[in-house]
Design an enzyme around this catalytic site. Structure first.
Site, short mmCIF file in Angstrom:
data_model
loop_
_atom_site.label_atom_id
_atom_site.label_comp_id
_atom_site.label_asym_id
_atom_site.label_seq_id
_atom_site.Cartn_x
_atom_site.Cartn_y
_atom_site.Cartn_z
N GLY A 1 -11.58 -3.21 -5.69
CA GLY A 1 -10.47 -3.67 -6.18
C GLY A 1 -9.71 -2.86 -7.31
N ASP B 1 -3.53 4.47 -6.45
CA ASP B 1 -3.20 5.34 -5.16
C ASP B 1 -4.19 5.84 -4.45
OD1 ASP B 1 -0.43 4.47 -5.39
OD2 ASP B 1 0.19 6.53 -6.16
N HIS C 1 -7.22 4.75 -3.86
CA HIS C 1 -7.80 3.93 -2.89
C HIS C 1 -6.80 4.08 -1.60
CE1 HIS C 1 -9.54 2.03 -6.71
NE2 HIS C 1 -10.61 2.23 -5.85
N SER D 1 -9.86 3.03 -11.57
CA SER D 1 -9.58 1.66 -11.92
C SER D 1 -10.00 1.57 -13.55
CB SER D 1 -10.51 0.57 -11.16
OG SER D 1 -10.21 0.91 -9.99
P1 AMP Z 1 -14.13 1.79 -6.45
O1 AMP Z 1 -13.45 0.54 -6.33
O2 AMP Z 1 -13.68 2.57 -7.60
O3 AMP Z 1 -15.54 1.61 -6.48
O4 AMP Z 1 -14.04 2.87 -5.37
C1 AMP Z 1 -13.55 2.67 -4.06
C2 AMP Z 1 -13.54 3.89 -3.16
O5 AMP Z 1 -12.27 4.55 -3.80
C3 AMP Z 1 -14.88 4.81 -3.54
O6 AMP Z 1 -15.06 5.32 -2.21
C4 AMP Z 1 -14.23 5.67 -4.41
O7 AMP Z 1 -14.78 6.97 -4.30
C5 AMP Z 1 -12.85 5.84 -3.94
N1 AMP Z 1 -11.74 6.46 -4.97
C6 AMP Z 1 -11.88 6.02 -6.43
N2 AMP Z 1 -11.07 6.76 -7.20
C7 AMP Z 1 -10.39 7.67 -6.24
C8 AMP Z 1 -9.30 8.44 -6.26
N3 AMP Z 1 -8.90 9.00 -7.66
N4 AMP Z 1 -9.09 9.30 -5.32
C9 AMP Z 1 -9.52 8.88 -3.98
N5 AMP Z 1 -10.66 8.12 -3.73
C10 AMP Z 1 -10.66 7.31 -5.09
#
Ligand code: AMP
Length: 286
Positions: free
Chosen positions: A34, A38, A40, A190
């Site tokens: 969550g 952008d 995500h 995040s």
């Molecule tokens: P998180 O919610 O931070 O655990 O991330 C969920 C997914 O989003 C994971 O696969 C992350 O690698 C991906 N993600 C996080 N930040 C980015 C970003 N800046 N660009 C692309 N994907 C991202």
């Protein structure tokens, strides 16, 4: 704009997926914690291009946080997340509560070697990938999607998940999405909301150091020299450096110039820990 259906239990998730499968439609999963940005949403776009239905999962997974980390402070913004997923046009959100994912008698953890013990994130977060692997395995088994999309932003995590999927014979394609960045180069995260104004101004240095070191290594300069110079700049800018390393992009072991490789960094500024990575030109792309 169609509202995504919000599913809170495994039974509801499976009921939905069964309907789609009966129509021979494909499903892509986008696991997240969550606080969507952008980056995500870009993963959801990749998912939409490759599958008929897209399911986001939103779950702040307690087992991947160490007791000293930011579990209770982690941003929770469900209504804003739901609006972003609706604007994208994704079909569903699976948002289980902790007791759905970890009932009281829960007693299983996935134990990892290979890319999970590369002496990168694992050196500083020794219990992290066991928590990630356990929750991702559960999500993949619960949903059994055709495709699951993860960000290259968490490069070691992506390698761990590819390995896990292969080792557990899960018939699921794992896709990696490129890192989305702010205009000044800072990787979207995040956790960027934790940065003070001063820290936010310094934070893009990590990406500059990565791209300059990558260019130096590509140009044939001494890699150890480029890494030492980069490490010094990071520390001099006010970060506490966890690591800046050059690694093979597949194994995360020792790199070479004729194979795909990656520069990876983790550093802390104030209370915030930032990670980032870039590819080094040369070799096959991973
Ligand atoms: P998180 O919610 O931070 O655990 O991330 C969920 C997914 O989003 C994971 O696969 C992350 O690698 C991906 N993600 C996080 N930040 C980015 C970003 N800046 N660009 C692309 N994907 C991202």
């Amino acid at each position: 704009m169609s509202e995504p259906v919000v599913l809170n239990t495994i039974a509801e998730l499976r009921r939905h997926l069964t309907q789609w499968r009966a129509r021979r439609q494909t499903v892509a999963l986008v696991p997240t914690m969550g606080a969507l940005h952008d980056g995500h949403i870009s993963l959801g776009r990749i998912a939409q291009q490759r599958a008929d239905h897209v399911v986001y999962t939103i779950f702040v997974n307690p087992t991947q946080f160490a007791p000293t980390e930011d579990l209770s402070a982690y941003p929770r913004t469900f209504e804003a997340d739901r609006a972003k997923i609706a604007a994208l046009g994704a079909d569903a959100i699976f948002a289980p509560t902790p007791d759905v994912m970890y009932p009281a008698a829960f007693a299983t953890t996935i134990s990892l070697t290979g890319p999970a013990i590369a002496d990168l994130e694992d050196r500083f977060r020794p219990t992290h990938f066991a928590g990630v692997a356990t929750i991702v395995a559960k999500l993949l088994i619960q949903a059994m999607p055709d495709l699951a999309v993860f960000g290259e932003k968490d490069f070691q995590q992506l390698a761990v998940i590819r390995q896990l999927t292969q080792d557990l014979d899960l018939p699921i394609t794992i896709a990696g999405g490129p890192t989305l960045r702010e205009a000044d180069g800072l990787a979207m995260s995040s956790r960027n909301v934790y940065l003070s104004t001063e820290e936010r101004a310094i934070a893009p240095l990590l990406q500059r150091v990565l791209s300059e070191a990558a260019a130096a290594i590509t140009a044939g300069e001494d890699a150890q020299g480029a890494l030492t110079y980069g490490r010094d700049r990071i520390v001099q800018s006010g970060f506490t450096l966890d690591y800046l390393e050059w690694r093979d992009a597949l194994t995360l072991g020792a790199p070479s110039r004729d194979k795909a490789s990656r520069l990876l960094v983790a550093a802390r500024i104030g209370k915030t820990r930032l990670i980032d990575n870039v590819g080094v030109a040369g070799g096959e792309k991973v």
